[in-house]
Structure formats: structure tokens, C-alpha cells
Design a protein around this motif. Sequence first.
Motif, PDB file in Angstrom:
ATOM      1  N   ASN A  62       4.892   3.304  -7.267  1.00  0.00           N
ATOM      2  CA  ASN A  62       3.576   3.502  -7.848  1.00  0.00           C
ATOM      3  C   ASN A  62       2.547   2.906  -6.884  1.00  0.00           C
ATOM      4  O   ASN A  62       2.401   1.695  -6.803  1.00  0.00           O
ATOM      5  CB  ASN A  62       3.492   2.845  -9.227  1.00  0.00           C
ATOM      6  N   THR A  63       1.878   3.766  -6.130  1.00  0.00           N
ATOM      7  CA  THR A  63       0.923   3.378  -5.083  1.00  0.00           C
ATOM      8  C   THR A  63       1.484   2.299  -4.152  1.00  0.00           C
ATOM      9  O   THR A  63       0.960   1.186  -4.090  1.00  0.00           O
ATOM     10  CB  THR A  63      -0.421   2.906  -5.680  1.00  0.00           C
ATOM     11  N   PRO A  64       2.573   2.590  -3.449  1.00  0.00           N
ATOM     12  CA  PRO A  64       3.121   1.623  -2.492  1.00  0.00           C
ATOM     13  C   PRO A  64       2.156   1.392  -1.335  1.00  0.00           C
ATOM     14  O   PRO A  64       1.321   2.238  -1.024  1.00  0.00           O
ATOM     15  CB  PRO A  64       4.414   2.298  -2.030  1.00  0.00           C
ATOM     16  N   TYR A  65       2.289   0.248  -0.678  1.00  0.00           N
ATOM     17  CA  TYR A  65       1.381  -0.095   0.418  1.00  0.00           C
ATOM     18  C   TYR A  65       2.114  -0.566   1.668  1.00  0.00           C
ATOM     19  O   TYR A  65       2.215   0.156   2.640  1.00  0.00           O
ATOM     20  CB  TYR A  65       0.388  -1.157  -0.058  1.00  0.00           C
ATOM     21  N   GLY A  66       2.595  -1.812   1.640  1.00  0.00           N
ATOM     22  CA  GLY A  66       3.192  -2.387   2.835  1.00  0.00           C
ATOM     23  C   GLY A  66       4.661  -2.068   2.985  1.00  0.00           C
ATOM     24  O   GLY A  66       5.353  -1.715   2.026  1.00  0.00           O
ATOM     25  N   ILE A  67       5.163  -2.215   4.226  1.00  0.00           N
ATOM     26  CA  ILE A  67       6.573  -1.967   4.502  1.00  0.00           C
ATOM     27  C   ILE A  67       7.008  -2.835   5.679  1.00  0.00           C
ATOM     28  O   ILE A  67       6.218  -3.124   6.585  1.00  0.00           O
ATOM     29  CB  ILE A  67       6.829  -0.470   4.805  1.00  0.00           C
ATOM     30  N   ASN A  88       3.276   8.503  -3.247  1.00  0.00           N
ATOM     31  CA  ASN A  88       4.276   7.585  -3.819  1.00  0.00           C
ATOM     32  C   ASN A  88       5.654   7.761  -3.176  1.00  0.00           C
ATOM     33  O   ASN A  88       6.665   7.913  -3.857  1.00  0.00           O
ATOM     34  CB  ASN A  88       4.375   7.789  -5.333  1.00  0.00           C
ATOM     35  N   ARG A  89       5.664   7.721  -1.861  1.00  0.00           N
ATOM     36  CA  ARG A  89       6.931   7.880  -1.156  1.00  0.00           C
ATOM     37  C   ARG A  89       6.879   7.207   0.214  1.00  0.00           C
ATOM     38  O   ARG A  89       5.812   6.829   0.717  1.00  0.00           O
ATOM     39  CB  ARG A  89       7.260   9.363  -0.977  1.00  0.00           C
ATOM     40  N   VAL A  90       8.059   7.069   0.810  1.00  0.00           N
ATOM     41  CA  VAL A  90       8.203   6.580   2.176  1.00  0.00           C
ATOM     42  C   VAL A  90       8.983   7.632   2.953  1.00  0.00           C
ATOM     43  O   VAL A  90      10.084   8.018   2.545  1.00  0.00           O
ATOM     44  CB  VAL A  90       8.947   5.234   2.229  1.00  0.00           C
TER      45      VAL A  90
END
Length: 371
Positions: free
Chosen positions: A68-73, A323-325
Motif C-alpha cells: 500500500n503506497t510502498p516507498y523505500g527499498i 503498489n509493486r516492485v
Amino acid sequence: MLTISCVYTIRGRTEFRIKNLFLSLGSFKVLALTFLFVIIYSSSVLSAKAETYESTSILGSTVDSQFNTPYGIAVDSSGNIYVADTGNYRIQKFSSDGKFLLSWGSQGLADNQFGSPVGVTVDQSGNVYVVDANNHRIQKFTSEGVFLDKWGEIGSGEGQFYYPQAIAVDSSGYIYVVDFANHRIQKFTKEGQYLTAWGSEGSAAGQFSYPQGIIVHKDSLYIGDFGNNRIQKYSSSGQFLLQWGENGTENGQFQYPHGLAVDSQGKIYVADSGNNRIQKFDENGTFIDKWGIKGSGKGQFDRPVGVAVDTAGNVYVVETNSNRVQKFSLKPSEEPTVLTLLIYVLAVAALAIVIVAAGFVIKKRYKKKLK
């Protein structure tokens, strides 16, 4: 090319004698030069390797790993992937092949809770640092999500934050935090003790406008200067070194750069969020490559904000709106086959023979005319 010489005879008549340049060189010299060109060109073709990035897998498509609204990795030395799942107030961990492993966190102010986890990084010991933006603090965990430490509170003083956004750790364990709304970078020991800070609001060299991403490479820091649409490079002590970028859509230009990453060769990757693409540079800011357009298909982006690179050179891109990588692998384009090169050599050789033969014809015709 032809040279024309005029010779005046006793009868007052002008003769035009045509001397063909190819023939003056000699037909065998022409053939030799042609074959030399073919050899040099063929060698350059064999050595050139055009590179493309291919979307090979997508994280966030299973029930356990939805975002749900990812940001950092971030990616650790074993290839494990950590994603700041901002809207779900948690960190998710995946194996190098994209298998969901675990998650931790919930909404709140207590230890192991988050107000808005946006940035994440991993040190050489495997400790995980999370930027908890809305709680204005940094939290430290083991690689299994066990809480270890925290520091920070809202403010503009030393060790205080105002919506921090990103974090990086160097090889000596020093921690650098992007203090977003304070327009500065703060440096800490691995225990969270404040050391120094630099930056202020503005557009001059050494100033920031809501900085976002940060990475460490060797003894240098690269910061995504979000509001100024540029990347700034500093020494680890905060000395300004160089900058590149401006607002735009051309190569080397940005529209709101977010996350940054660096590979083992020192190449810099920038999530150019407003242009829905990833741009790749060398460590001095020279443009190398780019990929991505707006969309929801493979290889397309809808607001890419986070980027990371593993030891194998695979690139992971976080799309907050989709909402994905996506995982991208470097795929060399097809090289010319031996048969293709052979056909090329024969074609050029045939052309050389035609040129030489044409020279003989020209010489024969003009000899007849001048008799």
C-alpha cells in the motif's frame, strides 16, 4: 575523385586527360585498404555490447506480499530485499528470488511501530534502519525485525528531524539521514549519536529544496535534491563536490528525483519519478542510460520513488502508485553472428572489386577518346 589536366598541343587543340585516383593508387592498394576497413569495423562490432534492462519479476502480486503506497527499498549482501510498505505501516522482507519471508510493524508510536515508514537501509552487519517519517525518528532492527534502538524527535535542533525521508550507512558504520523539511543532511554514529549536519533551504550549491534520496559510494554521498531537480555530490564530511541536473525531460534532466542507488561499478541510478523512468549515470554525473515510460505494464512505471541494486547488478524499482516492485536484469542485446559478419565482409569486398573494375573501364574509355 578525378583530376583534370589540360595539355595544349601544337595544333592549338586541348586534350583532357582523365586520371582516375583509384588507379593512381593501384587496384591492389584499394582492395587492401578496403579489407583493412572491414577488419577494423568487424572488431568494433564484436566488442560493442548494447545493454538493455528487462523486467524479469514483480513483487506485490501475492496476498502475503501486497503493498500500500510502498516507498523505500534496500538489498542486503545476501540478496534479501526490504521494502518500506508505507501505507501498511510495516517492513516486508523477500528472498533474492522474490519469495516473501516475513514482515514487521504496525501503526503507532511505540517501539516497532511506525507513523510512516518511508526509507530503509541495511548496514554491513545486517542491521536494518527504518526512517519513520511521521514519528520524526529512526528505528534500528535486526534482519529478522527485532527492535534494537531508536533516536530522534520533531524539531530543527541537533539530532531532531522534520519528516525525514531517506537514510544511508557507509562502510565505517556512519549513518546519514535526509532531513526533508529541514533541508539538510545529518550524520550520526552507528549508535545514533549526532556528529554534524549541513545544508539549508535554497538553490545554490550546498543548499537543498526538500531533499529525498541518498546513497554512499566510497567516501562520497549523492543526494536527490527533489525541489531543485538535481543530484548533489558531497564528501562524507559534508563538503560540496559537484552537481548535475535541472528540470526537464531530456537525458540528465529530472522531474522530482526521489530514490538513488549505486552498483558495484559505481554507476548511479536515479528514480526520476515525474518522468516515470530510471536514469543511470557515472559517478561524475555523465549520463549513461535510461528506461521506462508511464504505464502499468512490465517495464513501465507509475511514479517510481525507490531504487536499489543487488550485487549481481539486478535493479529493483518501487512504484508507489502501482503498489509493486519490479526487478530488472541487465540483458545484453544479441551480438552479430559469424555468418552475419562473413556476409558483411563479402559484400564490402564485392563493392571494392566493382570500384576497381569501374576504374579500369574509365581508363579504357578515355584512352580511346584521347587517341
